[in-house]
Structures are given as structure tokens and as C-alpha cells.
Scaffold this motif. Structure first.
Motif, PDB file in Angstrom:
ATOM      1  N   LYS A  61       0.820  -1.205   0.000  1.00 35.59           N
ATOM      2  CA  LYS A  61       0.000   0.000   0.000  1.00 35.59           C
ATOM      3  C   LYS A  61       0.857   1.260   0.000  1.00 35.59           C
ATOM      4  CE  LYS A  61      -3.936   2.062   2.426  1.00 35.59           C
ATOM      5  NZ  LYS A  61      -4.899   1.881   3.549  1.00 35.59           N
ATOM      6  N   GLN A  62       1.988   1.221   0.722  1.00 33.42           N
ATOM      7  CA  GLN A  62       2.854   2.394   0.833  1.00 33.42           C
ATOM      8  C   GLN A  62       3.938   2.442  -0.243  1.00 33.42           C
ATOM      9  OE1 GLN A  62       4.243   2.230   4.903  1.00 33.42           O
ATOM     10  NE2 GLN A  62       2.359   3.131   5.698  1.00 33.42           N
ATOM     11  N   GLY A  63       3.923   1.461  -1.152  1.00 35.94           N
ATOM     12  CA  GLY A  63       4.845   1.494  -2.277  1.00 35.94           C
ATOM     13  C   GLY A  63       6.227   0.945  -1.999  1.00 35.94           C
ATOM     14  N   ARG A  64       6.435   0.304  -0.842  1.00 35.01           N
ATOM     15  CA  ARG A  64       7.738  -0.283  -0.530  1.00 35.01           C
ATOM     16  C   ARG A  64       7.912  -1.656  -1.172  1.00 35.01           C
ATOM     17  NH1 ARG A  64       6.183   1.422   4.869  1.00 35.01           N
ATOM     18  NH2 ARG A  64       7.087   3.470   5.326  1.00 35.01           N
ATOM     19  N   ALA A  65       6.827  -2.240  -1.628  1.00 29.94           N
ATOM     20  CA  ALA A  65       6.863  -3.530  -2.331  1.00 29.94           C
ATOM     21  C   ALA A  65       5.856  -3.462  -3.466  1.00 29.94           C
ATOM     22  CB  ALA A  65       6.534  -4.675  -1.384  1.00 29.94           C
ATOM     23  N   VAL A  66       6.126  -4.191  -4.545  1.00 29.71           N
ATOM     24  CA  VAL A  66       5.216  -4.143  -5.695  1.00 29.71           C
ATOM     25  C   VAL A  66       4.085  -5.144  -5.552  1.00 29.71           C
ATOM     26  CG1 VAL A  66       7.059  -3.366  -7.226  1.00 29.71           C
ATOM     27  CG2 VAL A  66       6.522  -5.822  -7.075  1.00 29.71           C
ATOM     28  N   ALA A  67       4.247  -6.144  -4.659  1.00 31.04           N
ATOM     29  CA  ALA A  67       3.230  -7.187  -4.570  1.00 31.04           C
ATOM     30  C   ALA A  67       3.310  -7.907  -3.231  1.00 31.04           C
ATOM     31  CB  ALA A  67       3.393  -8.202  -5.704  1.00 31.04           C
ATOM     32  N   ASP A  68       2.198  -8.519  -2.883  1.00 30.37           N
ATOM     33  CA  ASP A  68       2.111  -9.457  -1.760  1.00 30.37           C
ATOM     34  C   ASP A  68       1.636 -10.778  -2.346  1.00 30.37           C
ATOM     35  OD1 ASP A  68       1.709 -10.709   0.736  1.00 30.37           O
ATOM     36  OD2 ASP A  68      -0.309  -9.899   0.933  1.00 30.37           O
ATOM     37  N   ILE A  69       2.217 -11.899  -1.908  1.00 29.49           N
ATOM     38  CA  ILE A  69       1.750 -13.217  -2.332  1.00 29.49           C
ATOM     39  C   ILE A  69       0.961 -13.826  -1.184  1.00 29.49           C
ATOM     40  CG2 ILE A  69       2.389 -15.491  -3.199  1.00 29.49           C
ATOM     41  CD1 ILE A  69       4.993 -14.304  -4.206  1.00 29.49           C
ATOM     42  N   ASN A  70      -0.265 -14.257  -1.456  1.00 29.42           N
ATOM     43  CA  ASN A  70      -1.136 -14.755  -0.399  1.00 29.42           C
ATOM     44  C   ASN A  70      -2.031 -15.858  -0.952  1.00 29.42           C
ATOM     45  OD1 ASN A  70      -2.530 -14.960   2.064  1.00 29.42           O
ATOM     46  ND2 ASN A  70      -2.443 -12.749   2.366  1.00 29.42           N
ATOM     47  N   ASP A  71      -2.723 -16.588  -0.069  1.00 28.26           N
ATOM     48  CA  ASP A  71      -3.712 -17.557  -0.515  1.00 28.26           C
ATOM     49  C   ASP A  71      -4.791 -16.845  -1.321  1.00 28.26           C
ATOM     50  OD1 ASP A  71      -2.257 -19.348   0.909  1.00 28.26           O
ATOM     51  OD2 ASP A  71      -3.837 -19.910   2.312  1.00 28.26           O
ATOM     52  N   TYR A  72      -5.261 -17.485  -2.379  1.00 25.51           N
ATOM     53  CA  TYR A  72      -6.216 -16.839  -3.283  1.00 25.51           C
ATOM     54  C   TYR A  72      -7.434 -16.241  -2.588  1.00 25.51           C
ATOM     55  CZ  TYR A  72     -10.240 -16.524  -6.345  1.00 25.51           C
ATOM     56  OH  TYR A  72     -11.388 -16.099  -6.955  1.00 25.51           O
ATOM     57  N   PRO A  73      -8.179 -16.997  -1.753  1.00 22.49           N
ATOM     58  CA  PRO A  73      -9.377 -16.374  -1.173  1.00 22.49           C
ATOM     59  C   PRO A  73      -9.060 -15.223  -0.247  1.00 22.49           C
ATOM     60  CG  PRO A  73      -8.988 -18.531  -0.210  1.00 22.49           C
ATOM     61  CD  PRO A  73      -8.058 -18.405  -1.366  1.00 22.49           C
ATOM     62  N   VAL A  74      -7.904 -15.290   0.440  1.00 21.78           N
ATOM     63  CA  VAL A  74      -7.502 -14.213   1.329  1.00 21.78           C
ATOM     64  C   VAL A  74      -7.114 -12.979   0.511  1.00 21.78           C
ATOM     65  CG1 VAL A  74      -5.900 -13.557   3.172  1.00 21.78           C
ATOM     66  CG2 VAL A  74      -6.736 -15.903   3.022  1.00 21.78           C
ATOM     67  N   ALA A  75      -6.383 -13.202  -0.569  1.00 20.78           N
ATOM     68  CA  ALA A  75      -6.011 -12.097  -1.449  1.00 20.78           C
ATOM     69  C   ALA A  75      -7.260 -11.436  -2.046  1.00 20.78           C
ATOM     70  CB  ALA A  75      -5.091 -12.597  -2.558  1.00 20.78           C
ATOM     71  N   ALA A  76      -8.199 -12.270  -2.486  1.00 18.83           N
ATOM     72  CA  ALA A  76      -9.430 -11.732  -3.074  1.00 18.83           C
ATOM     73  C   ALA A  76     -10.222 -10.929  -2.053  1.00 18.83           C
ATOM     74  CB  ALA A  76     -10.280 -12.872  -3.625  1.00 18.83           C
ATOM     75  N   TYR A  77     -10.244 -11.403  -0.807  1.00 23.10           N
ATOM     76  CA  TYR A  77     -10.973 -10.697   0.254  1.00 23.10           C
ATOM     77  C   TYR A  77     -10.339  -9.340   0.540  1.00 23.10           C
ATOM     78  CZ  TYR A  77     -13.105  -9.785   4.807  1.00 23.10           C
ATOM     79  OH  TYR A  77     -13.782  -9.215   5.858  1.00 23.10           O
ATOM     80  N   ASN A  78      -9.010  -9.308   0.606  1.00 18.35           N
ATOM     81  CA  ASN A  78      -8.337  -8.030   0.836  1.00 18.35           C
ATOM     82  C   ASN A  78      -8.581  -7.057  -0.318  1.00 18.35           C
ATOM     83  OD1 ASN A  78      -7.048  -8.322   3.397  1.00 18.35           O
ATOM     84  ND2 ASN A  78      -5.622  -9.768   2.477  1.00 18.35           N
ATOM     85  N   ALA A  79      -8.577  -7.582  -1.539  1.00 16.39           N
ATOM     86  CA  ALA A  79      -8.848  -6.720  -2.691  1.00 16.39           C
ATOM     87  C   ALA A  79     -10.257  -6.147  -2.620  1.00 16.39           C
ATOM     88  CB  ALA A  79      -8.663  -7.509  -3.986  1.00 16.39           C
ATOM     89  N   LYS A  80     -11.182  -6.934  -2.100  1.00 10.35           N
ATOM     90  CA  LYS A  80     -12.573  -6.495  -2.011  1.00 10.35           C
ATOM     91  C   LYS A  80     -12.805  -5.489  -0.900  1.00 10.35           C
ATOM     92  CE  LYS A  80     -17.218  -8.329  -1.085  1.00 10.35           C
ATOM     93  NZ  LYS A  80     -17.998  -9.556  -0.796  1.00 10.35           N
TER      94      LYS A  80
END
Length: 325
Positions: free
Chosen positions: A235-254
């Protein structure tokens, strides 16, 4: 479910795939000593009680007769779950059980005519609880594997009784980036030479390390105790990506920032089935749940649940018994 803006996200850590660190801290923080009941919306009789005693009750539910007599008499299926893994199962802002598994449990209850009663516990103890009779089934984002089917540890040694699984969902790892994907990330290959944040000790960290061996420019891996810390780096631009479990990643995106902070890119990586675990001695209950799951897939209730939580990419076309490898 609407996005919960200006509220902290539930602490969602780790991966429940076998190579990951189990998610225990959040479960301990919300552990309850009693059962929390999900009320089914359908024709059913009985309102709980202990299994095994009394006459079997009747129900107009289409698959009630497939259930074992003790489940019919009890009026409930006792579900063991580590209720601390949004969006699969978690406590919402009103301390009510919410998520994919509880919603699927409610849909299954309409077919079977009994309630699905979720009881919170630590993830590592769920199979023991199942085989001791504390639970009838497990619904807890548990990956179906041959090791769990056969009761083996990571070295192939017998450590307990195995379980059967009714597979209902497929989930792997996903790449989560800033909304709009400013760096144009589409796959693991695009992470070479970039900085990636993730949770320490998980299968996702292993995935990034394995990808690093394929890169001509190394990935800088920032590992944290909690995935929420990794998300902050993105979120703060210190990393380009986070790798996470698909449903957890989808939930955070939502949910994060009202859906304006993150998005999921690319396909799921190394997807494997989640299964509803049932004792190997209870094949009648296993088969009843499989029939109920096939029924809600056919009637569209299954799809509605996955659409609600925006995880339709994890859908299965039919229930499978012991499909894990």
C-alpha cells in the motif's frame, strides 16, 4: 457483503496448505468455549442436542434420509473450525460467524434438514477432535492431501487416523498488487528484480524463494509475522506485490479501502482442493454431504455463495471424495 471501510481488516495469516505455518494466534484471541449456531433456512426439524440418543426425526428436506440416524436425532451436524481465516471463516464486526464455509454450511443444511453448528478450535487440533467424536465434520479451509487422508506426518510416518474429504473448493496462491497494477505485474516471472512482501513461514514464502532460483535478477523478499504488515508495504509502495492464498487475497482486494487499495492479478498458482473432512468410519455422513454439495452446485446456491465473496475462480463443478494428492 459490503466492504467495511474505515475498519481494520481481520488479521489473516498464513496458509492452511500443509507446508505453511498454521494460523493459531488469531484463533486464540477469539476462542470461545461454547458452540455458535448457524440457523438453517429451510424445512427441518429439531433444534440441536447431542447425537446418538432418541428416535430419528423426520424432515421434508430432500436429502434428510441419507443422514445417519444419530445426526437425524440430534438435528445438527457438529462442525469443527478454526474461525479466524477471513474470508473462509471469521468473526464479523458483530462477533457473528461469517464467511464462505458458514454460508455453504447454511446452504447444505437446506438440503439435509439439519443445522450446521460451528465450534471454534485451533487448526492443528481439528482432526483429533473429529476422530474423538467432538466434531462430526471439519470445515476450515483444510486442504485435502494424501497425508491427511492416511494420517501421515511430513516424513510419511503414521501419526493418527486418517480422514475422508469431500472436496468443495480449489485454492492456491495469488499475487496482490496496488489497485491499477502500476508495475504491470501479471505473473511470478514479473516479480524478478522487484521487492515482494509476504508472511514469514508460509507456503507463499517458499513459492517466492523457489521463483527466485529461476530469476536472472533476484526478488527482494520482505517477510513479516503478519500478512497485514506485508499488505502495508504494498500500500505504501515499498513492495510491488504481496503473495497470499487466493481467497484471502481476493478478500483483501474487495475490502481494504473500500476495494480501492488492491487488486488480484494473474491466475492462481499451485491450486489444491479444500475438503470437508469426515471420519473414515462415517461413510454415510460423508456420502450425504457429497450429495448435498452436488445438489447446491446444481441448484445455483453454491455459485451464489462464491459470488458473494468474489471467489468464483475457486469453484468446482462437482463434489469429489478424496481428490487431493
Amino acid at each position: 457483503m459490503t466492504a467495511r471501510t474505515n475498519r481494520p481488516l481481520p488479521s489473516v495469516e498464513g496458509s492452511r496448505r500443509p507446508s505453511a505455518r498454521r494460523r493459531l494466534a488469531a484463533a486464540a484471541a477469539v476462542a470461545l468455549t461454547g458452540s455458535l449456531l448457524l440457523t438453517a433456512c429451510g424445512d427441518q426439524t429439531g433444534s440441536g442436542g447431542e447425537g446418538g440418543g432418541g428416535e430419528a426425526k423426520s424432515s421434508e428436506a430432500p436429502l434428510f434420509d441419507k443422514l445417519p440416524k444419530d445426526i437425524q436425532s440430534a438435528g445438527v451436524v457438529k462442525v469443527g473450525s478454526d474461525i479466524a481465516y477471513a474470508p473462509v471463516e471469521f468473526y464479523d464486526e458483530n462477533d457473528k460467524i461469517a464467511g464462505i464455509d458458514p454460508d455453504l454450511g447454511e446452504a447444505l443444511s437446506k438440503q439435509l434438514g439439519v443445522e450446521f453448528e460451528f465450534t471454534n478450535g485451533t487448526f492443528d487440533g481439528l482432526i483429533t477432535g473429529l476422530n474423538s467424536g467432538r466434531h462430526d465434520v471439519i470445515m476450515s479451509a483444510m486442504t485435502d492431501t494424501k497425508q491427511r487422508q492416511e494420517g501421515l506426518d511430513d516424513k510419511g510416518e503414521k501419526v493418527g487416523e486418517g480422514v475422508d474429504f469431500v472436496d468443495y473448493f480449489r485454492a492456491g496462491s495469488s499475487i496482490l498488487v496496488k489497485k491499477g497494477n502500476p508495475e504491470g505485474i501479471k505473473s511470478l516471472d514479473d516479480l524478478c528484480g522487484e521487492t515482494v512482501a509476504l508472511q514469514r513461514g508460509t507456503a507463499n514464502e517458499e513459492l517466492a524463494e523457489a521463483q527466485n532460483e529461476k530469476c536472472d535478477r533476484p526478488i527482494k523478499i520482505l517477510a513479516f509475522d503478519k500478512d497485514t504488515e506485508a499488505l502495508l508495504q504494498v500500500k505504501q509502495g515499498r513492495a510491488v506485490a504481496d503473495i497470499n492464498d487466493y481467497p484471502v487475497a481476493a478478500y483483501n482486494a474487495k475490502t481494504s479501502g473500500g476495494g480501492e487499495d488492491f487488486e488480484v492479478v494473474g491466475d492462481q498458482i499451485d491450486a489444491a482442493p479444500y475438503g470437508i473432512a469426515v471420519s473414515k468410519e462415517n461413510t454415510q455422513l460423508r456420502d450425504a454431504i457429497k450429495a448435498a454439495l452436488d445438489a447446491i452446485i446444481d441448484n445455483g446456491e453454491y455459485q451464489k455463495v462464491l459470488e458473494k465473496w468474489e471467489v468464483t475462480d475457486a469453484a468446482v463443478e462437482e463434489a469429489t471424495v478424496n481428490g487431493g494428492k
